[in-house]
Design a protein around this motif. Sequence first.
Motif, PDB file in Angstrom:
ATOM      1  N   SER A  10       0.848  -1.187   0.000  1.00  0.00           N
ATOM      2  CA  SER A  10       0.000   0.000   0.000  1.00  0.00           C
ATOM      3  C   SER A  10       0.882   1.234   0.000  1.00  0.00           C
ATOM      4  CB  SER A  10      -0.909  -0.006   1.223  1.00  0.00           C
ATOM      5  OG  SER A  10      -1.792  -1.104   1.195  1.00  0.00           O
ATOM      6  N   VAL A  11       0.519   2.192  -0.810  1.00  0.00           N
ATOM      7  CA  VAL A  11       1.305   3.415  -0.928  1.00  0.00           C
ATOM      8  C   VAL A  11       0.371   4.570  -1.264  1.00  0.00           C
ATOM      9  CG1 VAL A  11       1.763   3.064  -3.383  1.00  0.00           C
ATOM     10  CG2 VAL A  11       3.384   4.379  -2.004  1.00  0.00           C
ATOM     11  N   GLN A  12       0.770   5.755  -0.910  1.00  0.00           N
ATOM     12  CA  GLN A  12      -0.020   6.935  -1.261  1.00  0.00           C
ATOM     13  C   GLN A  12       0.267   7.355  -2.702  1.00  0.00           C
ATOM     14  OE1 GLN A  12       0.746   9.872   1.872  1.00  0.00           O
ATOM     15  NE2 GLN A  12      -1.311   9.432   2.633  1.00  0.00           N
ATOM     16  N   ALA A  13      -0.681   8.028  -3.283  1.00  0.00           N
ATOM     17  CA  ALA A  13      -0.512   8.536  -4.637  1.00  0.00           C
ATOM     18  C   ALA A  13       0.763   9.375  -4.724  1.00  0.00           C
ATOM     19  CB  ALA A  13      -1.722   9.363  -5.039  1.00  0.00           C
ATOM     20  N   GLY A  14       1.491   9.155  -5.808  1.00  0.00           N
ATOM     21  CA  GLY A  14       2.776   9.828  -5.984  1.00  0.00           C
ATOM     22  C   GLY A  14       3.961   9.015  -5.505  1.00  0.00           C
ATOM     23  N   GLY A  15       3.678   7.949  -4.777  1.00  0.00           N
ATOM     24  CA  GLY A  15       4.738   7.106  -4.249  1.00  0.00           C
ATOM     25  C   GLY A  15       5.239   6.103  -5.269  1.00  0.00           C
ATOM     26  N   SER A  16       6.156   5.236  -4.814  1.00  0.00           N
ATOM     27  CA  SER A  16       6.788   4.260  -5.691  1.00  0.00           C
ATOM     28  C   SER A  16       6.775   2.872  -5.060  1.00  0.00           C
ATOM     29  CB  SER A  16       8.254   4.657  -5.952  1.00  0.00           C
ATOM     30  OG  SER A  16       8.332   5.894  -6.614  1.00  0.00           O
ATOM     31  N   LEU A  17       6.785   1.880  -5.913  1.00  0.00           N
ATOM     32  CA  LEU A  17       6.939   0.486  -5.509  1.00  0.00           C
ATOM     33  C   LEU A  17       7.757  -0.219  -6.583  1.00  0.00           C
ATOM     34  CD1 LEU A  17       3.374  -0.594  -4.290  1.00  0.00           C
ATOM     35  CD2 LEU A  17       5.420  -0.389  -2.860  1.00  0.00           C
ATOM     36  N   ARG A  18       8.471  -1.261  -6.179  1.00  0.00           N
ATOM     37  CA  ARG A  18       9.148  -2.108  -7.152  1.00  0.00           C
ATOM     38  C   ARG A  18       8.685  -3.536  -6.970  1.00  0.00           C
ATOM     39  NH1 ARG A  18      15.538  -3.564  -8.084  1.00  0.00           N
ATOM     40  NH2 ARG A  18      15.176  -4.755  -6.175  1.00  0.00           N
ATOM     41  N   VAL A  57       0.941   4.073 -18.435  1.00  0.00           N
ATOM     42  CA  VAL A  57       2.052   3.923 -17.495  1.00  0.00           C
ATOM     43  C   VAL A  57       3.383   4.394 -18.088  1.00  0.00           C
ATOM     44  CG1 VAL A  57       0.886   1.959 -16.442  1.00  0.00           C
ATOM     45  CG2 VAL A  57       2.747   1.552 -18.073  1.00  0.00           C
ATOM     46  N   LYS A  58       3.378   4.763 -19.356  1.00  0.00           N
ATOM     47  CA  LYS A  58       4.617   5.222 -19.995  1.00  0.00           C
ATOM     48  C   LYS A  58       5.179   6.433 -19.250  1.00  0.00           C
ATOM     49  CE  LYS A  58       3.746   3.629 -24.709  1.00  0.00           C
ATOM     50  NZ  LYS A  58       3.419   4.022 -26.100  1.00  0.00           N
ATOM     51  N   GLY A  59       6.478   6.384 -19.000  1.00  0.00           N
ATOM     52  CA  GLY A  59       7.127   7.464 -18.269  1.00  0.00           C
ATOM     53  C   GLY A  59       7.054   7.305 -16.764  1.00  0.00           C
ATOM     54  N   ARG A  60       6.246   6.380 -16.290  1.00  0.00           N
ATOM     55  CA  ARG A  60       6.128   6.136 -14.845  1.00  0.00           C
ATOM     56  C   ARG A  60       6.628   4.753 -14.448  1.00  0.00           C
ATOM     57  NH1 ARG A  60       1.290   5.922 -12.471  1.00  0.00           N
ATOM     58  NH2 ARG A  60       0.150   5.172 -14.306  1.00  0.00           N
ATOM     59  N   PHE A  61       6.388   3.764 -15.287  1.00  0.00           N
ATOM     60  CA  PHE A  61       6.774   2.378 -14.991  1.00  0.00           C
ATOM     61  C   PHE A  61       7.946   1.971 -15.875  1.00  0.00           C
ATOM     62  CE2 PHE A  61       2.391   0.606 -13.452  1.00  0.00           C
ATOM     63  CZ  PHE A  61       2.293   1.665 -12.559  1.00  0.00           C
ATOM     64  N   THR A  62       8.811   1.125 -15.330  1.00  0.00           N
ATOM     65  CA  THR A  62       9.927   0.588 -16.088  1.00  0.00           C
ATOM     66  C   THR A  62      10.043  -0.901 -15.826  1.00  0.00           C
ATOM     67  OG1 THR A  62      11.138   2.686 -15.891  1.00  0.00           O
ATOM     68  CG2 THR A  62      12.397   0.746 -16.552  1.00  0.00           C
ATOM     69  N   ILE A  63      10.085  -1.678 -16.905  1.00  0.00           N
ATOM     70  CA  ILE A  63      10.284  -3.116 -16.784  1.00  0.00           C
ATOM     71  C   ILE A  63      11.757  -3.404 -16.978  1.00  0.00           C
ATOM     72  CG2 ILE A  63       9.839  -3.580 -19.240  1.00  0.00           C
ATOM     73  CD1 ILE A  63       8.380  -6.153 -18.339  1.00  0.00           C
ATOM     74  N   LEU A  73      12.536 -10.694 -12.851  1.00  0.00           N
ATOM     75  CA  LEU A  73      11.926  -9.614 -13.611  1.00  0.00           C
ATOM     76  C   LEU A  73      11.439  -8.570 -12.618  1.00  0.00           C
ATOM     77  CD1 LEU A  73      10.854  -8.811 -16.542  1.00  0.00           C
ATOM     78  CD2 LEU A  73       8.663  -9.734 -15.736  1.00  0.00           C
ATOM     79  N   TYR A  74      11.581  -7.302 -12.974  1.00  0.00           N
ATOM     80  CA  TYR A  74      11.156  -6.217 -12.095  1.00  0.00           C
ATOM     81  C   TYR A  74      10.168  -5.304 -12.809  1.00  0.00           C
ATOM     82  CZ  TYR A  74      15.360  -7.574  -9.521  1.00  0.00           C
ATOM     83  OH  TYR A  74      16.314  -8.277  -8.833  1.00  0.00           O
ATOM     84  N   LEU A  75       9.366  -4.625 -12.004  1.00  0.00           N
ATOM     85  CA  LEU A  75       8.554  -3.529 -12.504  1.00  0.00           C
ATOM     86  C   LEU A  75       8.703  -2.386 -11.512  1.00  0.00           C
ATOM     87  CD1 LEU A  75       6.558  -2.640 -14.732  1.00  0.00           C
ATOM     88  CD2 LEU A  75       4.702  -3.219 -13.147  1.00  0.00           C
ATOM     89  N   GLN A  76       9.462  -1.382 -11.910  1.00  0.00           N
ATOM     90  CA  GLN A  76       9.608  -0.183 -11.091  1.00  0.00           C
ATOM     91  C   GLN A  76       8.441   0.740 -11.395  1.00  0.00           C
ATOM     92  OE1 GLN A  76      12.007   0.674  -8.707  1.00  0.00           O
ATOM     93  NE2 GLN A  76      10.631   2.401  -8.332  1.00  0.00           N
ATOM     94  N   MET A  77       7.695   1.081 -10.380  1.00  0.00           N
ATOM     95  CA  MET A  77       6.502   1.901 -10.557  1.00  0.00           C
ATOM     96  C   MET A  77       6.681   3.190  -9.774  1.00  0.00           C
ATOM     97  SD  MET A  77       3.540  -1.026 -10.250  1.00  0.00           S
ATOM     98  CE  MET A  77       3.828  -1.284  -8.508  1.00  0.00           C
ATOM     99  N   ASN A  78       6.741   4.304 -10.480  1.00  0.00           N
ATOM    100  CA  ASN A  78       6.897   5.616  -9.864  1.00  0.00           C
ATOM    101  C   ASN A  78       5.648   6.456 -10.107  1.00  0.00           C
ATOM    102  OD1 ASN A  78       9.575   4.944  -9.140  1.00  0.00           O
ATOM    103  ND2 ASN A  78      10.362   5.710 -11.094  1.00  0.00           N
TER     104      ASN A  78
END
Length: 125
Positions: free
Chosen positions: A11-19, A64-70, A79-84
């Motif tokens: 769980s994260v607040q809007a604007g946060g990040s998870l990987r 998700v372009k510009g926010r997520f990176t595989i 495999l990773y998914l960086q979500m900003n």
Amino acid sequence: RVQLVESGGGSVQAGGSLRLSCAASGYTGTRYCMGWFRQAPGKKREGVASIYIATGAEEYLDSVKGRFTIARDNAKNTLYLQMNNLKVEDTAMYYCAAEPFPCVLDLRRSEYPYWGQGTQVTVSS
């Protein structure tokens, strides 16, 4: 037998990040397509990002372009998914999937033979 195990949701607040991570086992080599999919309650599953491991070719959902990176760490078979800059609408169960070559990078299709169990991502405002 290919096995995929996701982790890193939360769980994260809007604007946060998870990987998110997807640990893969049961196969060798790089001739695989791998992807991240998500499904929110009451909605259809959608492809978020995919990659052809051998070449590094990638594809992303427009939202998700510009926010997520595989990304893929071949040494760790992960495999990773960086979500900003996460948004409330990113809330969903996220799944990792894999398909051996020949495979096609097309987020509209989800006919991958191997799937993980999913990891929940919840974004609050």
